[in-house]
Scaffold this motif. Structure first.
Motif, short mmCIF file in Angstrom:
data_model
loop_
_atom_site.label_atom_id
_atom_site.label_comp_id
_atom_site.label_asym_id
_atom_site.label_seq_id
_atom_site.Cartn_x
_atom_site.Cartn_y
_atom_site.Cartn_z
N ASN A 1 0.75 -1.17 0.05
CA ASN A 1 0.12 -0.06 0.10
C ASN A 1 0.92 1.23 -0.11
OD1 ASN A 1 -1.77 1.97 0.36
ND2 ASN A 1 -2.22 1.17 2.68
N CYS B 1 -6.74 1.58 5.73
CA CYS B 1 -6.81 1.24 4.23
C CYS B 1 -5.76 0.01 4.05
CB CYS B 1 -6.15 2.19 3.46
SG CYS B 1 -6.16 2.01 1.54
N THR B 2 -4.72 -0.10 4.82
CA THR B 2 -3.87 -1.18 4.67
C THR B 2 -4.74 -2.50 5.44
OG1 THR B 2 -1.77 -0.03 4.95
CG2 THR B 2 -1.73 -2.21 5.21
N ILE C 1 -7.05 -3.82 2.82
CA ILE C 1 -6.78 -4.63 1.53
C ILE C 1 -6.20 -5.99 2.02
CG2 ILE C 1 -4.54 -4.61 0.27
CD1 ILE C 1 -4.16 -1.57 0.52
N ARG D 1 2.66 -1.38 4.26
CA ARG D 1 2.18 0.01 3.99
C ARG D 1 3.71 0.80 3.82
NH1 ARG D 1 1.70 3.76 8.31
NH2 ARG D 1 2.19 2.74 10.35
N CYS E 1 -2.57 0.58 -4.82
CA CYS E 1 -3.39 1.89 -5.09
C CYS E 1 -4.12 1.54 -6.44
CB CYS E 1 -2.37 2.84 -4.95
SG CYS E 1 -3.05 4.58 -5.56
N THR F 1 -8.61 1.53 -3.24
CA THR F 1 -8.51 0.40 -2.36
C THR F 1 -9.03 0.45 -0.97
OG1 THR F 1 -6.28 1.07 -1.77
CG2 THR F 1 -6.26 -0.71 -3.10
N CYS G 1 -8.40 -5.28 -5.14
CA CYS G 1 -7.56 -6.11 -4.31
C CYS G 1 -7.86 -7.79 -4.86
CB CYS G 1 -7.88 -6.06 -2.68
SG CYS G 1 -7.59 -4.16 -2.25
#
Length: 215
Positions: free
Chosen positions: A11, A18-19, A22, A39, A76, A180, A201
């Motif tokens: 990431n 966000c990570t 994913i 990340r 991304c 994502t 993803c």
């Protein structure tokens, strides 16, 4: 996990939520999954501007040079640094946007994209032109919400449903989630649009497994 057998999913933003999203999206591969999600701690909170997009190229290259893997996924949906990272390693390097578009085109002649912010459109159209498929884009609708709102389980749902319905009205036969941060909202978009929705993803994960399968 052996470093030589893993698929490193990077990431390029610094968002923890966000990570985590994913990683959760890749859990669907179960025992098949050889994914390690990391990340870029020095990355921006999100890839929102061209400056953000360019700023992560060198850190991505340095990370790939340090970390041995069977394949790399840039997590991304603007595919920042893709060409530069491919020049850094002989291993497969996948971009999530290109992977998702390829998946969408197996489902429909024309597709729409739910974008992160308005500034993302130019970057994603550039990728589509590079793929030679910009004419298959039926519509592009930005959410224009902060990353930490997108990754909330409920906060962005109304806006996502509105965007999905708007894209269905353009004649799109499939929809790509263009960030994502939207990984946890697949079902909401699909229910609203009544169309197949591609989660990047999963699309990139499937392609990375194929790229690293024994010959």
């Amino acid at each position: 996990m052996s470093t030589s057998g893993r698929i490193l999913v990077i990431n390029p933003n610094s968002s923890v939520s966000c990570t985590a999203g994913i990683a959760a999206a890749l859990e669907r591969f179960g025992a098949l999954g050889r994914f390690e999600v990391v990340r870029l701690a020095e990355g921006p909170p999100a890839i929102a501007s061209w400056r953000d997009w360019h700023s992560v190229t060198e850190p991505l290259c340095r990370l790939v040079e340090r970390e041995e893997a069977a394949a790399y996924v840039i997590a991304c949906v603007s595919d920042p640094g893709l060409e530069a990272v491919r020049a850094t390693t002989r291993r497969p390097v996948l971009g999530m946007f290109r992977s998702a578009v390829a998946a969408a085109m197996t489902r429909a002649e024309r597709f729409g994209v739910i974008g992160f912010v308005a500034a993302s459109e130019a970057r994603q159209r550039l990728a589509l032109r590079g793929m030679g498929v910009e004419d298959r884009l039926a519509g592009w609708v930005p959410l224009d919400l902060p990353m930490e709102v997108l990754t909330d389980p409920e906060a962005p749902r109304t806006r996502i449903r509105e965007a999905a319905r708007a894209l269905a009205a353009t004649g799109a036969g499939a929809i790509v989630l263009g960030c994502t941060g939207l990984a946890g909202h697949l079902a909401a978009a699909e229910d609203a649009a009544g169309l197949p929705v591609i989660e990047p993803c999963a699309a990139a994960g499937a392609m990375a497994l194929l790229a690293t399968a024994p010959q």
